[in-house]
Design an enzyme around this catalytic site. Structure first.
Site: not given
Ligand SMILES: Cc1ncc(COP(=O)(O)O)c(C=O)c1O
Length: 394
Positions: A135, A220, A249
């Site tokens: 994700f 990520d 986050k």
């Molecule tokens: C691993 C990861 N990457 C990217 C994102 C996307 O982040 P945002 O919701 O701040 O755009 C998330 C969101 O849950 C995530 O868990």
């Protein structure tokens, strides 16, 4: 406050993008939040990993209040001292590189993708390989990078050049790498995908392949970063370094911020005019980020995450021995998941009714990620609630 009227306003005026519980949260402190009726809840999934230090951490609140009185926003055609300081902090805590600031995880992923594309353009490399079950966010490129087709449905035509391979499968990855591959991007623990942990050998081999074939390795760490797994960044458990890392986050302790860090040579690809974000790296966001680093250091939160994570893991293992419905416990530090042999939603909802907030992902994985300063007594209370729910209902 009239809760029904508020819910009606949401129905009438807010786009229905989220499934919401009928809970109006008005206040938070540490591991607890309060609803509009004054009832308190133990929050073991604070802000979907955003409130990593717990709610209203005093160091973050103080820093934000001080900065608010000075200046909130400085455009990026000038300097603001906090952006430079936070960039230095992030690089000193990770690897020698340079930082680009933005406001969210998806925006960070976009920046990493654009960086990889621009870096690869002279070499005709543009493809990005990501993992099934991953994700990476909801913007068009991030959702295309995300290895779950359900999130992409209906949004075609999608950006080209994204390939997905099964997670933890080196053979499948090797088979997809070709001379157009610009980057491999992955989460070391798939959060939304169900707390799937990358194998140590797998990650070492990916690093070796990337170096050998001149491919960028992007981690990520939007969810795993900032002490969540008991190290400042999850990659530090693996003894490898990425070329690019994405953060968001809990970097702002509740305040919106995103960032990417890239090794120096690669970072300089994003020359003036190639990328930007109006709000990125504002003094307010950077004050929050700096306060997060300070709070982690002062509160010895890395040690706490390791110690309490191990305690929570042990307690969850006891529950697993008691209840056949629990198939497996996975994760690191304070990022843990319980895979169930059935749907997790009823359990998650029963916990909520009893005053414990957790998350259910991938239909059968309960995700438990308490704040980094969580106390033993709070873990015991949460485990007590889970135990009662499992005993009564399943
Ligand atoms: C691993 C990861 N990457 C990217 C994102 C996307 O982040 P945002 O919701 O701040 O755009 C998330 C969101 O849950 C995530 O868990």
């Amino acid at each position: 406050m009239d809760k029904n009227k508020l819910i009606q306003d949401y129905k009438r005026y807010v786009m229905p993008t989220y499934t919401r519980e009928p809970l109006v949260i008005v206040k938070g402190k540490g591991s607890r939040v309060w609803d509009a009726g004054g009832r308190d809840y133990l929050d073991f999934f604070p802000g979907w990993a955003v409130s990593g230090l717990g709610h209203a951490h005093p160091v973050v609140v103080k820093a934000l209040l001080l900065q608010l009185k000075k200046i909130m926003h400085v455009p990026n055609n000038y300097y603001n001292e906090l952006q430079g300081k936070l960039a230095r902090k992030i690089c000193e805590a990770s690897f020698s590189g340079k930082v680009f600031f933005c406001n969210s995880g998806a925006e960070g992923i976009e920046a990493a993708i654009k960086l990889a594309r621009l870096w690869g353009s002279a070499k005709s490399k543009f493809e990005i390989i990501t993992m099934e079950g991953s994700f990476h966010g909801r913007t068009l490129a991030a959702v295309t990078a995300t290895g779950q087709p359900k999130y992409r449905q209906g949004f075609a035509p999608l950006p080209k050049g994204f390939l997905h391979v099964p997670f933890n499968d080196l053979g499948a990855l090797k088979a997809k790498i070709n001379k157009k591959t610009a980057a491999i991007m992955l989460e070391l623990i798939q959060g939304e995908g169900g707390i799937n942990v990358a194998g140590a050998h797998y990650i070492k081999e990916i690093r070796r392949l990337c170096s050998q074939k001149n491919i960028l390795l992007i981690f990520d760490e939007v969810q795993t970063g900032i002490a969540r797994t008991g190290r400042m960044f999850c990659y530090q458990h693996y003894n490898v370094q990425p070329d690019v890392m994405v953060l968001a986050k809990s970097l702002g302790g509740g305040f919106p911020i995103g960032a990417i860090v890239a090794r120096k040579k690669i970072a300089d690809t994003l020359a003036a005019g190639t990328h930007a974000s109006t709000f990125g790296g504002s003094p307010l966001a950077c004050a929050a980020g700096l306060a997060v680093f300070e709070a982690i250091r002062k509160g010895r939160l890395l040690t706490n995450a390791q110690r309490q994570g191990a305690y929570l893991y042990k307690k969850l293992e006891h529950l697993k021995e008691k209840y056949r419905i629990i198939k497996e416990i996975r994760g690191m530090g304070l990022m843990l998941g319980l895979e169930l042999r059935q749907e997790g939603r009823p359990i998650y909802q029963a916990c909520l009714k009893k005053g414990l907030l957790i998350n259910c992902t991938h239909s059968n994985v309960l995700r438990i990620m308490p704040q980094l300063g969580v106390k033993i007594s709070e873990i015991d209370k949460a485990i007590g609630i889970l135990d009662k729910v499992l005993k009564r209902e399943f």
